[in-house]
Design a protein around this motif. Structure first.
Motif, short mmCIF file in Angstrom:
data_model
loop_
_atom_site.label_atom_id
_atom_site.label_comp_id
_atom_site.label_asym_id
_atom_site.label_seq_id
_atom_site.Cartn_x
_atom_site.Cartn_y
_atom_site.Cartn_z
N LEU A 112 43.62 -40.80 37.85
CA LEU A 112 42.70 -41.60 37.04
C LEU A 112 43.45 -42.38 35.98
O LEU A 112 43.23 -43.58 35.78
N MET A 113 44.39 -41.71 35.30
CA MET A 113 45.14 -42.36 34.23
C MET A 113 46.09 -43.43 34.78
O MET A 113 46.20 -44.52 34.22
N GLU A 114 46.76 -43.12 35.87
CA GLU A 114 47.75 -44.04 36.43
C GLU A 114 47.10 -45.33 36.94
O GLU A 114 47.71 -46.40 36.91
N SER A 115 45.87 -45.22 37.42
CA SER A 115 45.21 -46.39 38.03
C SER A 115 44.20 -47.04 37.09
O SER A 115 43.53 -47.99 37.48
N SER A 116 44.10 -46.51 35.87
CA SER A 116 43.11 -47.02 34.90
C SER A 116 41.70 -47.00 35.48
O SER A 116 40.89 -47.89 35.24
N ALA A 117 41.42 -45.97 36.28
CA ALA A 117 40.10 -45.80 36.86
C ALA A 117 39.18 -45.09 35.88
O ALA A 117 39.61 -44.58 34.84
N ARG A 118 37.91 -45.05 36.20
CA ARG A 118 36.93 -44.32 35.38
C ARG A 118 36.46 -43.05 36.09
O ARG A 118 35.85 -42.18 35.48
N ILE A 119 36.75 -42.98 37.39
CA ILE A 119 36.34 -41.85 38.23
C ILE A 119 37.50 -41.53 39.16
O ILE A 119 38.22 -42.44 39.60
N ALA A 120 37.69 -40.26 39.48
CA ALA A 120 38.68 -39.86 40.48
C ALA A 120 38.04 -38.86 41.43
O ALA A 120 37.32 -37.95 41.00
N LEU A 121 38.30 -39.05 42.73
CA LEU A 121 37.73 -38.20 43.77
C LEU A 121 38.82 -37.71 44.71
O LEU A 121 39.76 -38.45 45.01
N PRO A 122 38.68 -36.49 45.23
CA PRO A 122 39.63 -36.02 46.24
C PRO A 122 39.21 -36.44 47.64
O PRO A 122 38.03 -36.70 47.91
N ARG A 123 40.21 -36.49 48.53
CA ARG A 123 39.96 -36.73 49.95
C ARG A 123 40.78 -35.71 50.72
O ARG A 123 41.94 -35.45 50.39
N ALA A 124 40.17 -35.11 51.74
CA ALA A 124 40.87 -34.11 52.55
C ALA A 124 40.46 -34.28 54.00
O ALA A 124 39.28 -34.47 54.29
N GLY A 125 41.43 -34.24 54.88
CA GLY A 125 41.12 -34.42 56.29
C GLY A 125 40.49 -35.77 56.57
O GLY A 125 39.70 -35.91 57.51
N ILE A 137 41.43 -42.37 44.36
CA ILE A 137 41.27 -41.41 45.45
C ILE A 137 42.58 -40.62 45.58
O ILE A 137 43.66 -41.20 45.61
N VAL A 138 42.46 -39.30 45.65
CA VAL A 138 43.64 -38.43 45.74
C VAL A 138 43.55 -37.62 47.03
O VAL A 138 42.55 -36.94 47.29
N ASP A 139 44.59 -37.70 47.85
CA ASP A 139 44.61 -36.95 49.11
C ASP A 139 45.13 -35.54 48.91
O ASP A 139 46.18 -35.33 48.27
N PHE A 140 44.41 -34.58 49.45
CA PHE A 140 44.79 -33.16 49.43
C PHE A 140 44.99 -32.71 50.87
O PHE A 140 44.25 -33.12 51.77
N ASP A 141 45.98 -31.83 51.09
CA ASP A 141 46.29 -31.37 52.44
C ASP A 141 45.39 -30.25 52.92
O ASP A 141 45.13 -30.12 54.11
N ASP A 142 44.94 -29.40 52.01
CA ASP A 142 44.20 -28.20 52.38
C ASP A 142 42.72 -28.51 52.55
O ASP A 142 41.97 -28.60 51.58
N THR A 143 42.28 -28.65 53.79
CA THR A 143 40.86 -28.96 54.02
C THR A 143 39.97 -27.77 53.68
O THR A 143 38.81 -27.95 53.29
#
Length: 201
Positions: free
Chosen positions: A121-134, A174-180
């Motif tokens: 969120l901080m690096e992209s100057s976003a207002r929201i951050a969400l995870p993505r998996a699989g 959007i942040v990618d996580f490996d563990d579904t």
């Protein structure tokens, strides 16, 4: 330059306000898994990542209060208006700059969820951050600026209900996580058994 958000600047919100219709109408957060209610398992993983924890529930409020947590109900608790109603209750009670939500039925949520979402969120100057998996977005796990409370209130007033429709209106990381398994949610008794079989104790 650090891109981290201080733990003390994040309020965690456990979402336990749903009907549990696919679980036979029971309160999912209180269903036992490996000896503890699901929501307490979520609490144990979320608490070290945030400054304080709130819980959103529309039933069994006294049970949850017995865990030592502030319990928030939806503005119209009998309507079961979905996760965004819980988001709004959390935002209205939040006194930190950020709110991180997590559903009560995902006992394996990542222990670095807040740190990774916060950095993105901080690096992209976003207002929201969400995870993505699989390859799938996991919008119920949402880190957001607390200043979005009025915007979300207006969205709900206009009849909006879907998290993705609301988040799409704001800069989102959007942040990618490996563990579904980390984002699996329990909707049925069979899901509980399957998760127990798939994941080592």
């Amino acid at each position: 330059m650090s891109h981290a958000i201080a733990v003390a600047d994040i309020t965690g919100l456990i979402l336990a306000g749903g009907r549990g219709s696919r679980m036979g109408g029971v309160d999912k957060g209180l269903q036992p898994w490996r000896g503890q209610p699901l929501a307490r398992q979520v609490l144990q993983r979320l608490r070290p990542q945030v400054g304080t924890v709130l819980l959103n529930a529309n039933r069994h409020v006294e049970v949850y209060r017995g865990w030592g947590l502030p319990v928030l109900t939806d503005a119209a608790p009998d309507e079961f208006s979905g996760p965004l109603a819980g988001f709004l209750a959390g935002l209205q009670a939040c006194v930190t700059p950020y709110l991180l939500t997590a559903p009560c039925d995902s006992p394996l949520l990542p222990t670095d969820l807040a740190a990774r979402l916060g950095a993105a969120l901080m690096e992209s100057s976003a207002r929201i951050a969400l995870p993505r998996a699989g390859g799938r977005l996991q919008p119920v796990f949402c880190l957001m600026e607390a200043s979005l409370r009025d915007d979300l209130g207006a969205f709900l007033q206009s009849g909006g209900r879907k998290i993705e429709h609301w988040t799409a209106q704001h800069p989102t990381a959007i942040v990618d996580f490996d563990d579904t398994h980390a984002f699996e949610n329990i909707n049925t008794p069979d899901d509980l058994q399957r998760l127990d079989a798939d994941v080592s104790p």
